[in-house]
Design a protein around this motif. Sequence first.
Motif, PDB file in Angstrom:
ATOM      1  N   ARG A 321      17.169   6.058 -29.102  1.00 52.63           N
ATOM      2  CA  ARG A 321      15.918   5.312 -29.234  1.00 52.63           C
ATOM      3  C   ARG A 321      16.084   4.084 -30.127  1.00 52.63           C
ATOM      4  O   ARG A 321      15.454   3.054 -29.911  1.00 52.63           O
ATOM      5  N   ARG A 322      16.944   4.190 -31.114  1.00 54.31           N
ATOM      6  CA  ARG A 322      17.136   3.092 -32.072  1.00 54.31           C
ATOM      7  C   ARG A 322      18.384   2.254 -31.762  1.00 54.31           C
ATOM      8  O   ARG A 322      18.723   1.344 -32.522  1.00 54.31           O
ATOM      9  N   SER A 323      19.053   2.564 -30.665  1.00 61.54           N
ATOM     10  CA  SER A 323      20.216   1.783 -30.210  1.00 61.54           C
ATOM     11  C   SER A 323      21.314   1.711 -31.263  1.00 61.54           C
ATOM     12  O   SER A 323      21.810   0.635 -31.625  1.00 61.54           O
ATOM     13  N   VAL A 324      21.675   2.872 -31.790  1.00 56.24           N
ATOM     14  CA  VAL A 324      22.808   2.964 -32.711  1.00 56.24           C
ATOM     15  C   VAL A 324      23.767   4.031 -32.190  1.00 56.24           C
ATOM     16  O   VAL A 324      23.395   4.902 -31.398  1.00 56.24           O
ATOM     17  N   GLY A 325      25.015   3.963 -32.647  1.00 60.04           N
ATOM     18  CA  GLY A 325      25.981   4.980 -32.298  1.00 60.04           C
ATOM     19  C   GLY A 325      26.021   6.079 -33.355  1.00 60.04           C
ATOM     20  O   GLY A 325      25.493   5.922 -34.467  1.00 60.04           O
ATOM     21  N   TRP A 326      26.667   7.208 -33.015  1.00 57.38           N
ATOM     22  CA  TRP A 326      26.773   8.299 -33.988  1.00 57.38           C
ATOM     23  C   TRP A 326      27.951   9.190 -33.640  1.00 57.38           C
ATOM     24  O   TRP A 326      28.428   9.216 -32.520  1.00 57.38           O
ATOM     25  N   GLU A 327      28.437   9.916 -34.647  1.00 59.08           N
ATOM     26  CA  GLU A 327      29.484  10.914 -34.434  1.00 59.08           C
ATOM     27  C   GLU A 327      29.436  11.925 -35.580  1.00 59.08           C
ATOM     28  O   GLU A 327      28.944  11.625 -36.679  1.00 59.08           O
ATOM     29  N   VAL A 328      29.928  13.138 -35.307  1.00 60.89           N
ATOM     30  CA  VAL A 328      30.050  14.184 -36.321  1.00 60.89           C
ATOM     31  C   VAL A 328      31.475  14.178 -36.845  1.00 60.89           C
ATOM     32  O   VAL A 328      32.436  14.143 -36.071  1.00 60.89           O
ATOM     33  N   ARG A 329      31.614  14.230 -38.167  1.00 62.16           N
ATOM     34  CA  ARG A 329      32.930  14.240 -38.792  1.00 62.16           C
ATOM     35  C   ARG A 329      33.043  15.404 -39.779  1.00 62.16           C
ATOM     36  O   ARG A 329      32.042  15.883 -40.314  1.00 62.16           O
TER      37      ARG A 329
END
Length: 430
Positions: A321-329
């Motif tokens: 919805r906010r047009s950002v990327g993400w990942e779990v580390r």
Amino acid sequence: MDKQERIVEHDAGARAVRRCEELGCDPYSDMRGGLYRPYLGTAHKAAAEALRGWMQGAGMSVRTDAAGTMIGRYEGSSANAPALMIGSHIDSVWNGGFYDGALGVMLGVECVAAFARRGLRLPFALEVVAFGDEEGSRFPLSMLGSRAMAGKAVGDVGQMRDRNGTTLQEAMQGVGLDVGRMGEARRRREDILAYLEAHIEQGPVLEHEDAPLAAVSAIAGIQRFYIRVQGQAGHAGTVPLHMRHDALTAACEMVLGIETLARAHTADFVATVGKIDVHPGAVNVIPGSASLSVEIRSADAACLERAFLQVQDLVQGIAERRSVGWEVRDHQTFAPAPCDGRLVDLLRCGIRAEGMADHVLVSGAGHDAMMMTDWVPTAMLFLRSPGGISHHPDESVIVADVQAAFDVMVNFITHLPEVLDISATQGTVA
């Protein structure tokens, strides 16, 4: 030992408290004006020597194992009988409290002393174990002593360094230990009957319930990870709001979403975002990236797994919805550690026998006991923490609660043969 005999010692609780207080001062602390007792430090060595004297005075033979754990042993009615271990830790966090860990050790000493003063021997030995490292406040691995004793893998830890650059290998050499021989701390399963740990609650629940004590049903498991949010940095004055890819605002929505998710779960489930790092971190720059720590805890392993997936679904929705990327580390998992139901019931019976309400809690904090639960039958007894304060100089206990804990522990020891169906329940005079 005569089953009808009841050991009564009215000053045991007060003495245990006094000894914890004594260990809170110089030379048993490595900081000025507060308590810090890291594993294998100068204060830890001094505290171990004081404890050695108290253990010997209580009738125990004393040794130190290959991981630096001090073990006091009071023999049973037959030689080489398996032992009930009563233990906790004697290290502390920086500027910590006097009773976290140490109180459980002192109560163990008091229990053994009570049997020894009467010359009573049980069909099992009693061992008081004082683990040197539970907190992980010096080296980046907690519960090293209990891990080693239970035969858990510790990996190649010799080159771990503390904040001053000292390796674990060097620290162990300084007290006459060899990191290469740490595996020798492992105990044979057949030599250990059960494990009992008394510990302050470190939370506000018992005080809220006006209850001195509680049996612990399980130690919560943990899923710990970081979520990295990748946006796009930009000038704070020139990029319109609708055109931004703000990593921090997305991360903040994630934090609140995780809290909402946690509130919808069962009472023993908690979620915490304890740390957020933002880059580039300037007042006039839109945050381009953010990293937030997430920790979820529950005694229910299935609940933890579901919650981990739910957090990922939540984060993905917000990111899209906010047009950002993400990942779990850096995902770490610590399994829940259930206590032995028979021993939990025995503690509950002892609490009721003292005229107190029967309370059972899940421990949200980790303890040495969680290294034991899949190895030997394990029980934990919680004591009320006034104000819910721990890991802080204002940590305190109520002497009457400590005395009640002693009474419950003696009851536990006395009736353990019946619960575990141990033969020869009649003790002998030493």
